[in-house]
Design a protein around this motif. Structure first.
Motif, PDB file in Angstrom:
ATOM      1  N   PRO A   1      37.029  46.999  36.516  1.00 61.53           N
ATOM      2  CA  PRO A   1      36.566  47.823  35.459  1.00 61.53           C
ATOM      3  C   PRO A   1      37.232  48.162  34.233  1.00 61.53           C
ATOM      4  CG  PRO A   1      35.842  48.899  37.716  1.00 61.53           C
ATOM      5  CD  PRO A   1      36.868  47.749  37.725  1.00 61.53           C
ATOM      6  N   ASP A   2      38.463  48.103  34.296  1.00 67.35           N
ATOM      7  CA  ASP A   2      39.426  48.151  33.053  1.00 67.35           C
ATOM      8  C   ASP A   2      40.320  46.964  32.565  1.00 67.35           C
ATOM      9  OD1 ASP A   2      40.614  48.879  35.500  1.00 67.35           O
ATOM     10  OD2 ASP A   2      41.911  50.280  34.514  1.00 67.35           O
ATOM     11  N   LYS A   3      40.341  45.925  33.672  1.00 66.66           N
ATOM     12  CA  LYS A   3      41.151  45.018  33.217  1.00 66.66           C
ATOM     13  C   LYS A   3      40.690  43.692  33.791  1.00 66.66           C
ATOM     14  CE  LYS A   3      45.634  47.322  33.116  1.00 66.66           C
ATOM     15  NZ  LYS A   3      46.757  47.276  33.493  1.00 66.66           N
ATOM     16  N   VAL A   4      41.299  42.481  33.261  1.00 62.28           N
ATOM     17  CA  VAL A   4      41.041  41.109  33.739  1.00 62.28           C
ATOM     18  C   VAL A   4      42.260  40.462  34.310  1.00 62.28           C
ATOM     19  CG1 VAL A   4      40.288  39.063  32.913  1.00 62.28           C
ATOM     20  CG2 VAL A   4      39.055  40.850  32.090  1.00 62.28           C
ATOM     21  N   PHE A   5      42.272  40.196  35.275  1.00 61.48           N
ATOM     22  CA  PHE A   5      43.559  39.439  35.834  1.00 61.48           C
ATOM     23  C   PHE A   5      43.138  37.975  36.092  1.00 61.48           C
ATOM     24  CE2 PHE A   5      43.463  43.773  37.465  1.00 61.48           C
ATOM     25  CZ  PHE A   5      44.931  43.927  37.203  1.00 61.48           C
ATOM     26  N   SER A   6      44.193  37.156  35.675  1.00 63.47           N
ATOM     27  CA  SER A   6      43.965  35.732  36.024  1.00 63.47           C
ATOM     28  C   SER A   6      45.144  35.063  36.651  1.00 63.47           C
ATOM     29  CB  SER A   6      43.730  35.135  34.669  1.00 63.47           C
ATOM     30  OG  SER A   6      44.867  35.145  33.885  1.00 63.47           O
ATOM     31  N   ARG A   7      44.828  33.950  37.421  1.00 64.13           N
ATOM     32  CA  ARG A   7      45.893  33.148  37.924  1.00 64.13           C
ATOM     33  C   ARG A   7      45.733  31.448  37.784  1.00 64.13           C
ATOM     34  NH1 ARG A   7      44.085  30.749  42.707  1.00 64.13           N
ATOM     35  NH2 ARG A   7      42.440  31.877  43.756  1.00 64.13           N
ATOM     36  N   ALA A   8      46.503  30.732  38.250  1.00 63.08           N
ATOM     37  CA  ALA A   8      46.157  29.275  38.213  1.00 63.08           C
ATOM     38  C   ALA A   8      45.362  29.031  39.216  1.00 63.08           C
ATOM     39  CB  ALA A   8      47.549  28.593  38.382  1.00 63.08           C
ATOM     40  N   VAL A   9      44.529  27.935  38.971  1.00 64.43           N
ATOM     41  CA  VAL A   9      43.753  27.408  39.794  1.00 64.43           C
ATOM     42  C   VAL A   9      44.333  26.698  40.831  1.00 64.43           C
ATOM     43  CG1 VAL A   9      41.509  27.041  38.179  1.00 64.43           C
ATOM     44  CG2 VAL A   9      43.135  25.230  38.504  1.00 64.43           C
ATOM     45  N   SER A  10      43.791  26.601  42.280  1.00 60.82           N
ATOM     46  CA  SER A  10      44.328  25.764  43.142  1.00 60.82           C
ATOM     47  C   SER A  10      43.459  25.307  44.229  1.00 60.82           C
ATOM     48  CB  SER A  10      45.332  26.723  44.034  1.00 60.82           C
ATOM     49  OG  SER A  10      44.163  27.882  44.705  1.00 60.82           O
ATOM     50  N   ASN A  11      43.844  24.699  45.124  1.00 61.65           N
ATOM     51  CA  ASN A  11      42.730  23.861  45.905  1.00 61.65           C
ATOM     52  C   ASN A  11      42.320  24.731  47.335  1.00 61.65           C
ATOM     53  OD1 ASN A  11      43.011  21.437  44.743  1.00 61.65           O
ATOM     54  ND2 ASN A  11      44.729  20.798  45.771  1.00 61.65           N
ATOM     55  N   HIS A  12      42.800  25.986  47.237  1.00 67.34           N
ATOM     56  CA  HIS A  12      42.513  27.061  47.974  1.00 67.34           C
ATOM     57  C   HIS A  12      41.192  27.713  47.648  1.00 67.34           C
ATOM     58  CE1 HIS A  12      46.293  26.685  49.840  1.00 67.34           C
ATOM     59  NE2 HIS A  12      46.858  26.921  48.675  1.00 67.34           N
ATOM     60  N   PRO A  13      40.259  27.981  48.892  1.00 66.75           N
ATOM     61  CA  PRO A  13      39.090  28.814  48.406  1.00 66.75           C
ATOM     62  C   PRO A  13      39.324  30.141  47.612  1.00 66.75           C
ATOM     63  CG  PRO A  13      39.491  28.393  50.712  1.00 66.75           C
ATOM     64  CD  PRO A  13      40.911  28.129  50.284  1.00 66.75           C
ATOM     65  N   LEU A  14      38.373  30.534  47.064  1.00 66.06           N
ATOM     66  CA  LEU A  14      38.086  31.709  46.056  1.00 66.06           C
ATOM     67  C   LEU A  14      38.329  32.667  47.062  1.00 66.06           C
ATOM     68  CD1 LEU A  14      35.814  30.901  43.147  1.00 66.06           C
ATOM     69  CD2 LEU A  14      38.010  30.876  43.303  1.00 66.06           C
ATOM     70  N   ARG A  15      39.070  33.935  46.601  1.00 61.71           N
ATOM     71  CA  ARG A  15      39.104  35.121  47.369  1.00 61.71           C
ATOM     72  C   ARG A  15      38.033  36.198  46.796  1.00 61.71           C
ATOM     73  NH1 ARG A  15      45.111  36.281  45.676  1.00 61.71           N
ATOM     74  NH2 ARG A  15      45.355  33.964  45.901  1.00 61.71           N
ATOM     75  N   GLU A  16      37.585  37.028  47.342  1.00 60.61           N
ATOM     76  CA  GLU A  16      36.224  37.968  47.238  1.00 60.61           C
ATOM     77  C   GLU A  16      36.854  38.652  45.780  1.00 60.61           C
ATOM     78  OE1 GLU A  16      33.106  40.213  47.535  1.00 60.61           O
ATOM     79  OE2 GLU A  16      34.046  38.872  49.107  1.00 60.61           O
ATOM     80  N   GLY A  17      35.655  38.469  44.769  1.00 61.88           N
ATOM     81  CA  GLY A  17      35.778  38.974  43.572  1.00 61.88           C
ATOM     82  C   GLY A  17      36.241  37.819  42.362  1.00 61.88           C
ATOM     83  N   GLU A  18      36.904  36.657  42.857  1.00 66.08           N
ATOM     84  CA  GLU A  18      37.287  35.800  41.973  1.00 66.08           C
ATOM     85  C   GLU A  18      36.159  35.044  41.458  1.00 66.08           C
ATOM     86  OE1 GLU A  18      41.979  35.226  43.418  1.00 66.08           O
ATOM     87  OE2 GLU A  18      40.444  34.061  44.379  1.00 66.08           O
ATOM     88  N   GLN A  19      36.695  34.208  40.417  1.00 67.86           N
ATOM     89  CA  GLN A  19      35.647  33.440  39.648  1.00 67.86           C
ATOM     90  C   GLN A  19      36.437  32.365  38.629  1.00 67.86           C
ATOM     91  OE1 GLN A  19      32.963  34.619  36.750  1.00 67.86           O
ATOM     92  NE2 GLN A  19      31.710  32.970  36.905  1.00 67.86           N
ATOM     93  N   GLU A  20      36.089  31.159  38.859  1.00 62.71           N
ATOM     94  CA  GLU A  20      36.824  30.063  37.910  1.00 62.71           C
ATOM     95  C   GLU A  20      36.173  30.156  36.845  1.00 62.71           C
ATOM     96  OE1 GLU A  20      38.040  26.427  40.653  1.00 62.71           O
ATOM     97  OE2 GLU A  20      35.956  26.908  41.121  1.00 62.71           O
TER      98      GLU A  20
END
Length: 160
Positions: free
Chosen positions: A82-101
């Motif tokens: 609701p108040d921030k956007v977090f980002s990380r590098a893409v990887s070959n691992h499946p996305l976790r809950e709430g993540e979007q590429e």
């Protein structure tokens, strides 16, 4: 965003989409000045030092060609709260809950200034990506030093 910067954005996004389809994840920057220069870097997502080094190299090339506009695009994984956007590098691992590429992009044009946005995408069960249209943020964005494009902007235009 003016038409010339928009055309540059669509060019960079198209290049990155093709790379993602090929299972590659470089950062891509297009610099427009006396000529068009497109650079990419596969180490960008490794760590913040690699990302900053690429952006400093791009800034040096931008100064050589007297760049007046540029677009940087990077594939990332986003988590929007609701108040921030977090980002990380893409990887070959499946996305976790709430993540979007998404492809995160930043543009600069001397007449329009800085703009930010993203191109969200999902994957079919086969793993093939399906890209949305580029989105531009319409709310105020306060970039942190680790945000794609921050170092490039500082090194190319604001250090003067």
């Amino acid at each position: 965003m003016n038409d010339e910067t928009a055309a540059l954005l669509f060019d960079v996004v198209e290049r990155l989409e093709k790379s993602i389809i090929a299972r590659e994840c470089p950062a891509i920057v297009a610099l427009r000045g006396e000529c068009l220069l497109v650079l990419s870097d596969y180490d960008y997502l490794r760590d913040e030092q690699s990302a900053a080094a690429f952006e400093r190299r791009a800034a040096a090339k931008g100064q050589e060609i007297a760049a007046t506009r540029w677009v940087l695009a990077v594939p990332q994984v986003w988590v929007i709260t609701p108040d921030k956007v977090f980002s990380r590098a893409v990887s070959n691992h499946p996305l976790r809950e709430g993540e979007q590429e998404a492809i995160t992009w930043m543009s600069f044009d001397q007449s329009d200034g800085v703009e930010y946005g993203r191109v969200p995408y999902t994957r079919r069960p086969s793993g093939d990506p399906v890209f949305d249209e580029p989105e531009m943020f319409t709310v105020g964005v306060r970039p942190a030093e680790h945000m794609p494009g921050y170092t490039l902007l500082q090194a190319l235009f604001l250090d003067d």
